[in-house]
Enzyme design. Structure first.
Site, mmCIF file in Angstrom:
data_model
loop_
_atom_site.group_PDB
_atom_site.id
_atom_site.type_symbol
_atom_site.label_atom_id
_atom_site.label_comp_id
_atom_site.label_asym_id
_atom_site.label_seq_id
_atom_site.Cartn_x
_atom_site.Cartn_y
_atom_site.Cartn_z
ATOM 1 N N TRP A 132 0.791 -1.218 0.000
ATOM 2 C CA TRP A 132 0.000 0.000 0.000
ATOM 3 C C TRP A 132 0.832 1.281 0.000
ATOM 4 O O TRP A 132 0.298 2.366 -0.205
ATOM 5 C CB TRP A 132 -0.892 0.017 1.249
ATOM 6 N N GLY A 208 6.776 -6.768 -0.361
ATOM 7 C CA GLY A 208 6.178 -6.858 0.963
ATOM 8 C C GLY A 208 7.210 -7.225 2.008
ATOM 9 O O GLY A 208 8.412 -7.000 1.839
ATOM 10 N N SER A 209 6.754 -7.810 3.090
ATOM 11 C CA SER A 209 7.636 -8.183 4.196
ATOM 12 C C SER A 209 8.405 -9.453 3.865
ATOM 13 O O SER A 209 8.022 -10.222 2.969
ATOM 14 C CB SER A 209 6.809 -8.411 5.464
ATOM 15 N N GLU A 230 10.727 -8.279 -3.680
ATOM 16 C CA GLU A 230 11.299 -7.050 -3.113
ATOM 17 C C GLU A 230 10.716 -6.943 -1.717
ATOM 18 O O GLU A 230 9.539 -6.628 -1.552
ATOM 19 C CB GLU A 230 10.949 -5.841 -3.997
ATOM 20 N N LEU A 231 11.558 -7.211 -0.709
ATOM 21 C CA LEU A 231 11.054 -7.437 0.637
ATOM 22 C C LEU A 231 11.490 -6.334 1.597
ATOM 23 O O LEU A 231 11.736 -5.211 1.198
ATOM 24 C CB LEU A 231 11.497 -8.823 1.107
ATOM 25 N N CYS A 264 10.194 1.111 1.712
ATOM 26 C CA CYS A 264 11.159 0.026 1.877
ATOM 27 C C CYS A 264 12.583 0.557 1.837
ATOM 28 O O CYS A 264 13.461 0.074 2.547
ATOM 29 C CB CYS A 264 10.949 -1.040 0.811
#
Length: 459
Positions: A132, A208-209, A230-231, A264
């Site tokens: 988001w 995300g995570s 892509e964390l 991030c």
């Protein structure tokens, strides 16, 4: 029928409610996207590029309505939302200009044939699971690259920005993208796993995570599907002994607080050599204390709310646990009274291993300041993380900083004496628990392409 409701984090008021798809409905939409892909893949690179150029124009044409929706759904400053749409349009421009050459056939001279051809063929439907914090950019980053490749694209967006995902689909249609080629699915997690397993889905990408990445990687691995992740991150910014401290404080404050501290690639750990530590902390804290938090639609606000109140509660818990384990609050550090998911710009000092502020990603406007003995120790501390997405170096010796970045910094991206989020011409991605695969810079268009070898015999 299950539903999802979006909420304005600045006011707490509900915005809209959306129905989630059943597993059967989701499967049918994947099939429709695949059917659209079968036609799209036959378009020439030039034709695809022209459509993508038109999508960039459509994004600019609808900038105000999309920007306002993003601000309403996730609390972004309205100016940042407008900038995000412009970045997305620029990605379309860059991809339209450079995609055809990146994907052009290559000629080789193999030993076992008269000549060889490498062609970058699309593979099919690519499923994107997106967060988001950048409701438009996270979608455009993978969608435009894959449309250029010739793939079909499916999106599962974060539930709290469902409207933004729907709006992007409308804008793409207005820009001339064929029906069903970009498809938005409103799903629960179990149905999302079923989409990953769908035989028409040929690739998966998630931002995300690291926990979310582990789950999606496991699901994709079961069915042997390629994956881009892509964390999380805990990006370190090094303030070396020769840094311009005024500039360092300014760059580091921007790096931590951009997008309400929910990026991030925000700077999160600020590792400062002992020789300049006290001077830096004084100026850094002053920058944070000057931040005006308020209505994200107001030009007087430097920072809006966090995207959800539960995310704010998580940040507060991480701050409290860090303080319990020895960290010191230099400013901020407490949830304010009043409506909305607001949280103050916060600086923690005395940060050390064993604290969330050192070990984990704090996804909010909280900076962790860590003292290093010297420049060498600062580099060691920067790499002392399970993450490796980005980072920064503040130094007057640019050549030395470049050497540190290229040879010693264990990350996918490094910013020297500046802060930035993304650029269409430069690769984006990380190492270690920050994921794998690359987007942008010509790399993204080949992540889900089949590099097909064609051997041609003599006439």
């Amino acid at each position: 029928m299950s539903t999802t409701t979006t909420v304005n984090p600045a006011t707490g008021e509900e915005l809209a409610t959306y129905e989630q798809l059943s597993r059967e409905e989701a499967s049918a939409r994947v099939d429709a996207c695949h059917a659209a892909f079968e036609k799209w893949k036959l378009k020439s690179l030039k034709e695809r590029a022209e459509t993508i150029r038109n999508l960039g124009k459509a994004l600019r044409d609808h900038k105000e309505e999309l920007a306002q929706l993003m601000t309403d759904e996730v609390g972004k400053l309205i100016g940042d939302s407008r900038d995000e749409v412009e970045l997305c349009a620029a990605i379309c421009d860059y991809t339209a200009e450079n995609g055809p050459s990146e994907l052009a056939d290559e000629q080789r001279d193999p030993n076992n044939a008269a000549r060889g051809i490498i062609t970058y063929s699309p593979i099919g439907v690519v499923y994107g699971i997106q967060p988001w914090n950048f409701p438009c950019y996270q979608v455009i980053r993978y969608a435009i690259a894959n449309l250029m490749t010739g793939n079909g694209v499916i999106l599962k967006h974060a539930s709290n920005c469902t409207g933004s995902g729907q709006k992007i689909a409308e804008i793409f249609k207005a820009g001339g993208l064929p029906d069903d080629l970009f498809t938005v699915l409103i799903l629960d997690h179990d149905t999302s796993d079923a989409v990953i397993a769908h035989d028409k889905v040929r690739g998966v990408t998630l931002t995300g995570s690291d926990k979310g990445g582990q789950h999606v990687a496991e699901e994709a691995g079961k069915v042997l599907k390629p994956l881009v992740l892509e964390l999380g991150s805990n990006d370190a910014y090094l303030v070396l002994e020769d840094a311009d401290i005024d500039k360092a404080a300014e760059v580091c404050a921007q790096a931590r607080l951009y997008n309400n501290g929910q990026t991030c690639i925000n700077g999160k750990r600020f590792i400062v050599t002992d020789a300049v530590y006290d001077q830096f902390v004084e100026k850094f804290v002053a920058k944070f204390e000057a931040i005006r938090t308020g209505d994200p639609n107001s030009d007087d606000s430097d920072m809006g709310p966090m995207a959800r109140s539960d995310l704010r509660d998580t940040v507060q818990k991480q701050v409290d646990q860090s303080v319990e384990n020895g960290a010191t609050i230099a400013c901020g550090g407490a949830i304010p009274d009043g409506p909305g998911a607001f949280y103050p710009a916060t600086v923690l000092t005395d940060v050390a291993p064993g604290q969330p502020a050192y070990d984990d990603e704090i996804f909010g406007p909280v900076a962790s300041v860590i003292r290093a003995k010297d420049d060498e120790d600062a580099m060691r501390l920067a790499n002392d993380s399970r993450y490796g997405l980005g980072g920064g170096i503040l130094s007057r010796d640019t050549d030395r900083a470049i050497e540190l970045a290229s040879k010693h910094f264990d990350t996918g991206m490094v910013f020297i004496n500046t802060y930035g989020v993304a650029d269409p011409s430069m690769p984006f991605g990380g190492v270690k628990n920050s994921g794998y695969g690359r987007e942008h810079g010509g790399f993204g268009v080949k992540e889900f392409a089949n590099a097909k070898a064609i051997f041609v015999g003599a006439d």
